[in-house]
Design an enzyme around this catalytic site. Structure first.
Site, PDB file in Angstrom:
ATOM      1  N   GLY A  11      16.399  43.300  52.850  1.00  0.00           N
ATOM      2  CA  GLY A  11      16.831  43.856  51.513  1.00  0.00           C
ATOM      3  C   GLY A  11      16.550  46.221  51.873  1.00  0.00           C
ATOM      4  O   GLY A  11      16.086  46.233  52.643  1.00  0.00           O
ATOM      5  N   HIS A  12      17.571  46.287  50.660  1.00  0.00           N
ATOM      6  CA  HIS A  12      17.705  47.761  50.475  1.00  0.00           C
ATOM      7  C   HIS A  12      16.481  48.521  49.584  1.00  0.00           C
ATOM      8  O   HIS A  12      16.840  49.740  49.626  1.00  0.00           O
ATOM      9  CB  HIS A  12      19.185  48.229  50.157  1.00  0.00           C
ATOM     10  CG  HIS A  12      20.021  47.670  50.740  1.00  0.00           C
ATOM     11  ND1 HIS A  12      21.090  48.275  50.610  1.00  0.00           N
ATOM     12  CD2 HIS A  12      20.226  46.896  52.377  1.00  0.00           C
ATOM     13  CE1 HIS A  12      22.250  47.508  51.564  1.00  0.00           C
ATOM     14  NE2 HIS A  12      21.605  47.210  52.979  1.00  0.00           N
ATOM     15  N   GLY A  13      15.281  47.461  49.968  1.00  0.00           N
ATOM     16  CA  GLY A  13      14.790  48.343  48.697  1.00  0.00           C
ATOM     17  C   GLY A  13      14.555  48.142  47.227  1.00  0.00           C
ATOM     18  O   GLY A  13      15.547  47.468  46.845  1.00  0.00           O
ATOM     19  N   ASP A  66      21.168  43.569  50.278  1.00  0.00           N
ATOM     20  CA  ASP A  66      21.546  44.356  49.400  1.00  0.00           C
ATOM     21  C   ASP A  66      20.084  44.865  48.694  1.00  0.00           C
ATOM     22  O   ASP A  66      18.863  44.422  48.894  1.00  0.00           O
ATOM     23  CB  ASP A  66      22.697  44.798  48.255  1.00  0.00           C
ATOM     24  CG  ASP A  66      22.786  46.081  48.083  1.00  0.00           C
ATOM     25  OD1 ASP A  66      22.453  46.926  47.665  1.00  0.00           O
ATOM     26  OD2 ASP A  66      23.812  46.430  49.137  1.00  0.00           O
ATOM     27  N   ASP A  67      19.861  45.697  47.579  1.00  0.00           N
ATOM     28  CA  ASP A  67      18.660  46.461  46.761  1.00  0.00           C
ATOM     29  C   ASP A  67      18.731  44.641  46.476  1.00  0.00           C
ATOM     30  O   ASP A  67      18.541  44.336  45.829  1.00  0.00           O
ATOM     31  CB  ASP A  67      18.848  46.641  45.412  1.00  0.00           C
ATOM     32  CG  ASP A  67      19.407  48.446  45.819  1.00  0.00           C
ATOM     33  OD1 ASP A  67      19.048  49.256  47.296  1.00  0.00           O
ATOM     34  OD2 ASP A  67      20.274  49.128  45.421  1.00  0.00           O
TER      35      ASP A  67
END
Length: 414
Positions: A261-263, A239-240
């Protein structure tokens, strides 16, 4: 004698300030406690309190006993030591306030593994540090959340809000003037690190890892906190890499390698009525590798007015990132193309010096609210290559921004 005492305390104050400063301005500087360990430090080894490093025995009582003695019963600086070996433990809390001299240190050189029986967790945390002023969590050890055994119990995507979230690996609640450094977090059940209600905390040299498809395994989630610094860490998760929640102020992030990941995301925000504004976030000198997002701000439509302001993403490297720069004020809506009516206000937002490559042809996407249009959004010096050539699209719902194709991207501010 009085003069000597004044000189001693003045010298100690100057030494503390020189070691670590706060992240925002001279007027807000506060010192952070560092592990100044010497012969006066008393070590509370968990094995002396009954902990067994066999990877099977539940050591929660031994851990709590060692912490209680160090926190409450030491007349000198105290250190809880979890030595080499593998120690299993169920839900554990190290709680203050402590009466022992500051700082109190927890050093991990072994591996701590989570109990994988869901019934052992009465709340969504595995290892919690709470109500502590002057904590040092350090060492080359590992917190292993045993995620693969627990992720099948994550049903939040199917049941939406009617679900029980899995425990975060390390929760910091009301922890102030503290340092977290050197720790490895492996395969968390949910968040790896959760920082909530904290002030003046430094997190550095962390190694955070979980598979890219692991559910809700944010690397570090920060909310309701002030003067937090996150730096010099490697985060790859599902995830993030870093998620920035509501009521966060004066956050500094730098020298982070993120991927998968999502940044590094601000939000999502506005889903719950109790959420308040985010003010003062700086993300610099970070690298994103094969992430789904890079620099992102996301808000739900929301019901209570609040704002995100004074945000800077600068000197960022993107390597094959799908969505490098994103503002999405229609997050969570099924009608993704419907103009947003978010009650959250975004202003004084800066995306500068962002370079590298993207796997899509949209480098910058600013989808702002029609009810509260974005104000003061700067997009400057964006250089992103797509499919071997410079071909980055800029899309925006700002009334005075036009689509731009090509390399260096300097549209007018929103």
């Amino acid at each position: 004698m009085a003069t000597a005492r004044v000189i001693f305390f003045l010298g100690f104050a100057l030494l503390s300030c020189s070691l670590i400063g706060a992240s925002r301005g001279l007027e807000n500087r506060r010192s952070l406690f560092l592990p100044i360990l010497n012969n006066d430090t008393k070590v509370f080894d968990v094995t002396k309190f009954g902990a067994v490093a066999d990877g099977e025995t539940d050591n929660v009582d031994a851990f709590r006993a060692a912490w209680g003695a160090a926190c409450k019963n030491s007349t000198s600086r105290a250190k809880v030591l979890i030595p080499e070996g593998t120690y299993r433990t169920a839900q554990t809390m190290f709680a203050g306030p402590c009466s022992s001299p500051k700082p109190i240190t927890v050093e991990i050189t072994g591996t701590v593994k989570a109990n994988t029986d869901p019934s052992e967790y009465v709340s969504p945390e595995w290892f919690t540090f709470q109500d502590i002023d002057g904590l040092v969590l350090t060492g080359r050890g590992v917190f292993d959340g045993e995620g693969p055994a627990m992720w099948p119990f994550n049903d939040c995507r199917q049941t939406k809000s009617d679900c029980a979230p899995l425990p975060s690996s390390l929760k910091f609640y009301k922890v102030n003037n503290s340092v977290v450094t050197g720790i490895t977090s492996l395969n968390s059940m949910q968040f790896h690190f959760h920082v909530h209600g904290c002030s003046n905390v430094s997190l550095s040299k962390l190694n955070i890892t979980a598979p890219g498809n692991s559910p809700n395994t944010d690397g570090i989630h920060i909310s309701s906190s002030d003067m937090i610094k996150v730096f010099s860490s490697v985060i790859g998760t599902g995830d993030d890499c870093i998620s920035i929640g509501h009521s966060t102020t004066n956050l500094t992030v730098y020298n982070i390698t993120c991927g998968p990941g999502h940044g590094i995301s601000i939000g999502s925000l506005g889903k719950r009525p109790e959420e308040r504004s985010v003010n003062g976030v700086t993300v610099t000198n970070c690298t994103f590798v094969n992430t789904t997002n890079g620099a992102r701000i996301k808000t739900w439509i929301g019901t209570v007015a609040a704002e995100v302001k004074n945000v800077t993403y600068e000197d960022i490297i993107m390597k094959d990132v799908q969505n490098p720069v994103v503002i999405d004020q229609n997050y969570g809506s099924r009608l993704s193309r419907e103009p947003s009516t978010s009650v959250w206000k975004l202003s004084d937002i800066h995306f500068r010096k962002i370079k590298g490559t993207t796997v899509s042809n949209i480098g910058v996407s600013l989808q702002c609210s029609t009810r509260n249009p974005c104000e003061g959004v700067e997009v400057a010096d964006i250089d992103l290559g797509y499919a071997g050539r410079l071909n980055t699209t800029f899309i925006s719902s700002c009334s005075n921004a036009k689509p731009i194709f090509g390399g260096m991207l300097n549209p007018p501010p929103c």
